[in-house]
Design an enzyme around this catalytic site. Structure first.
Site, short mmCIF file in Angstrom:
data_model
loop_
_atom_site.label_atom_id
_atom_site.label_comp_id
_atom_site.label_asym_id
_atom_site.label_seq_id
_atom_site.Cartn_x
_atom_site.Cartn_y
_atom_site.Cartn_z
CG HIS A 166 -48.38 -27.55 -0.51
ND1 HIS A 166 -48.74 -27.57 -1.84
CD2 HIS A 166 -49.43 -28.06 0.18
CE1 HIS A 166 -49.95 -28.07 -1.96
NE2 HIS A 166 -50.40 -28.38 -0.74
CG HIS A 211 -49.87 -35.59 3.69
ND1 HIS A 211 -49.79 -35.45 2.34
CD2 HIS A 211 -51.19 -35.67 3.98
CE1 HIS A 211 -51.01 -35.45 1.81
NE2 HIS A 211 -51.87 -35.59 2.78
CD GLU A 222 -55.71 -36.17 3.64
OE1 GLU A 222 -55.60 -36.16 2.40
OE2 GLU A 222 -54.80 -35.80 4.40
CE1 TYR A 226 -55.88 -32.29 -5.33
CE2 TYR A 226 -54.87 -34.46 -5.04
CZ TYR A 226 -55.16 -33.20 -4.55
OH TYR A 226 -54.74 -32.84 -3.29
CG HIS A 243 -55.19 -41.23 0.77
ND1 HIS A 243 -55.34 -40.14 -0.04
CD2 HIS A 243 -54.87 -42.27 -0.04
CE1 HIS A 243 -55.12 -40.49 -1.30
NE2 HIS A 243 -54.83 -41.78 -1.33
CG HIS A 296 -52.15 -39.63 1.29
ND1 HIS A 296 -52.35 -39.76 2.65
CD2 HIS A 296 -52.70 -38.44 0.96
CE1 HIS A 296 -52.99 -38.70 3.11
NE2 HIS A 296 -53.20 -37.87 2.10
O1 LIG Z 1 -53.86 -35.73 0.12
C1 LIG Z 1 -54.32 -34.87 -0.62
O2 LIG Z 1 -54.12 -34.85 -1.83
C2 LIG Z 1 -55.05 -33.68 0.00
C3 LIG Z 1 -54.08 -32.67 0.45
C4 LIG Z 1 -53.75 -31.62 -0.35
C5 LIG Z 1 -52.79 -30.71 0.04
O3 LIG Z 1 -52.51 -29.67 -0.76
C6 LIG Z 1 -52.11 -30.87 1.23
C7 LIG Z 1 -52.44 -31.93 2.07
C8 LIG Z 1 -53.43 -32.83 1.68
O4 LIG Z 1 -53.80 -33.85 2.46
FE LIG Z 2 -53.74 -35.84 2.11
#
Ligand SMILES: O=C(O)Cc1cc(O)ccc1O
Ligand SMILES: [Fe+2]
Length: 460
Positions: A297, A340, A346, A355, A370, A376
């Site tokens: 990813h 992560h 964010e 989403y 976040h 998250h």
């Molecule tokens: O946190 C989130 O949803 C946003 C996000 C999307 C992604 O594809 C990879 C890292 C990221 O922070």
């Molecule tokens: Fe994120």
């Protein structure tokens, strides 16, 4: 509800030196400020960068107008005071929390109470200060009435507006822009503008940046093409009204406070303009996404539409990133966003659809935050459903969704009304609580204790 309005005419390009005349010959030739301008117009410069900014960063435009913008009465604090706009984030205006936050979509005021774009705008969070020209604010708006007899001028920073519901028909000093959900618009610092709501009730998100302007991201190894193309950015063409309008109000947002001044004419009296400092819009549907074509990813930075730089190389004061419809093709990969913790903070919003990391609870018109190093990732439902599919390497098209992120290296403080809002989802943390260990010490390990990795990269 007002009549649907037609799309105005635009010029195209990002950061170009544009010129536009609503009357032929209204632009001066060979010089910016002649003794007498064509049609008896006044010449006025608007600077978006200091006069001495390097040429490649320098932004300014020349407006040729019926009366100069200075012809107004003195500014006074607006009555009633707007209680929910912040441009300096400190312990008196806002609080810090590392908790994952999520808000349900805010209700749009009903027709019983009339709320225009200014009244309906409120700050959710932000960092830094407009006074020291460093930081940002994230606002949201919910309005049901067009601005009438007034224009807003934001002296604090640039607005990047992402409508979620209802079109915005925006009159600016450079001309008119119509912005639908699925598009975004940037109204740079200092331009006067007025927002009409041709569809009635309207809701959306605003990122405001202090002391910087948005630019297209570098493309690095992607090459010369991809992501948002410069030619898809649209700038208004000159449009003016010549009218005596006693009691016209200029609302100046200055240090997060609103001041009003009266004048007897419309500020949209610019007959011609030229320069590289102007409002612009962009249709997010034109974004050309790049992503992994084999495994893993990629980081969301690959979906950056616009970035406002900080003074640290490669580090954004604020990135505007989207999660548009696209193909997912990665093999033997957990395809949703990874779990992560990020040194950047964010803020996310959802324009429509679902989403990819949140099966439940993150709704169009809602928001999440976040902050720096707050963990998250996908909710339990998304994780379990992805794992239950097994190694489904068939290409899959994520459609019918558009989410976005405002990402910043400055850590946001949250406004009290956002923390006390009935829309705050107190149970947000629950979406991850059900994630159970799948650890099984006897699977994926050979007797001699080493991991067995199959030819496809999967743990056997
Ligand atoms: O946190 C989130 O949803 C946003 C996000 C999307 C992604 O594809 C990879 C890292 C990221 O922070
Ligand atoms: Fe994120």
């Amino acid at each position: 509800m007002e009549k649907p309005s037609a799309e105005p005419e635009y010029l195209s390009g990002f950061g170009n030196h544009f010129e536009s005349e609503a009357l032929p010959g209204a632009l001066t030739r060979g010089q910016n400020s002649p003794l007498k301008c064509p049609y008896g117009l006044y010449a006025e410069q608007i600077s978006g960068t200091s006069f001495t900014a390097p040429r490649k960063l320098n932004q300014r435009s020349w407006l040729y107008r019926i009366k100069p913008s200075v012809t107004h009465e003195p500014f006074h604090a607006r009555v009633p005071r707007h209680e929910r706009l912040v441009s300096e984030f400190n312990q008196t205006t806002s609080s810090a929390t590392p908790t994952q936050l999520r808000w349900k979509p805010v209700n749009i005021p009903d027709s019983g109470s009339s709320t225009d774009f200014i009244d309906g705008l409120y700050t959710v969070c932000g960092s830094g200060s407009s006074f020291i020209r460093h930081g940002y604010a994230i606002h949201m708006y919910a309005a049901n009435k067009s601005m009438d007899g007034c224009a807003l001028c934001n002296a604090d920073g640039d607005f990047l507006i992402v409508p979620q519901k209802g079109r915005l028909s925006i009159t600016t000093e450079c001309g008119k822009l119509q912005v639908s959900p699925g598009e975004m618009v940037v109204l740079p610092q200092g331009f006067r503008f007025s927002v009409n709501l041709p569809d009635g009730p309207s809701r959306g998100y605003v990122a405001e940046i202090f002391g910087a302007h948005f630019q297209l991201p570098d493309l690095g190894p992607i090459g010369a093409n991809g992501l948002a193309a410069a030619r898809d950015f649209l700038v208004p063409t000159a449009w003016f009204e010549e009218n005596y309008q006693p009691g016209y109000t200029i609302v100046q947002k200055f240090g997060g406070e609103l001041f009003t001044a009266k004048q007897d004419f419309s500020p949209f009296n610019v007959v011609a303009w030229h320069g590289n400092y102007a409002p612009y819009k962009y249709d997010l549907g034109k974004f050309c996404p790049f992503n992994t074509v084999l495994c893993d990813h990629g980081d969301p930075s690959v979906n950056t539409v616009l970035t406002a730089p900080s003074d640290k190389p490669g580090v954004a004061l604020l990135d505007f990133v989207i999660f548009p419809p696209r193909w997912l093709v990665a093999e033997h990969t957990f395809r949703p966003p990874y779990y992560h913790r990020n040194c950047m903070s964010e803020f996310m919003g959802l324009i429509y659809g679902v989403y990819e990391a949140k099966a439940d609870g993150f709704l169009p018109g809602g928001a999440s935050l976040h902050s720096c190093m707050t963990p998250h990732g996908p909710d339990t439902t998304t994780y379990e459903a992805t794992i239950a599919c097994g190694d489904n390497s068939e290409p899959f098209r994520i459609g019918g969704t558009l989410a976005f992120m405002f990402e910043s290296y400055l850590i946001p403080r949250i406004c009290p009304w956002a923390l006390e809002s009935p829309d705050l989802d107190k149970n947000y943390y629950q979406c991850w609580i059900g994630l159970r260990p799948h650890f099984s010490p006897h699977n994926g390990v050979e007797e001699n204790g080493t991991l067995t990795i199959s030819a496809t990269g999967r743990v056997a």
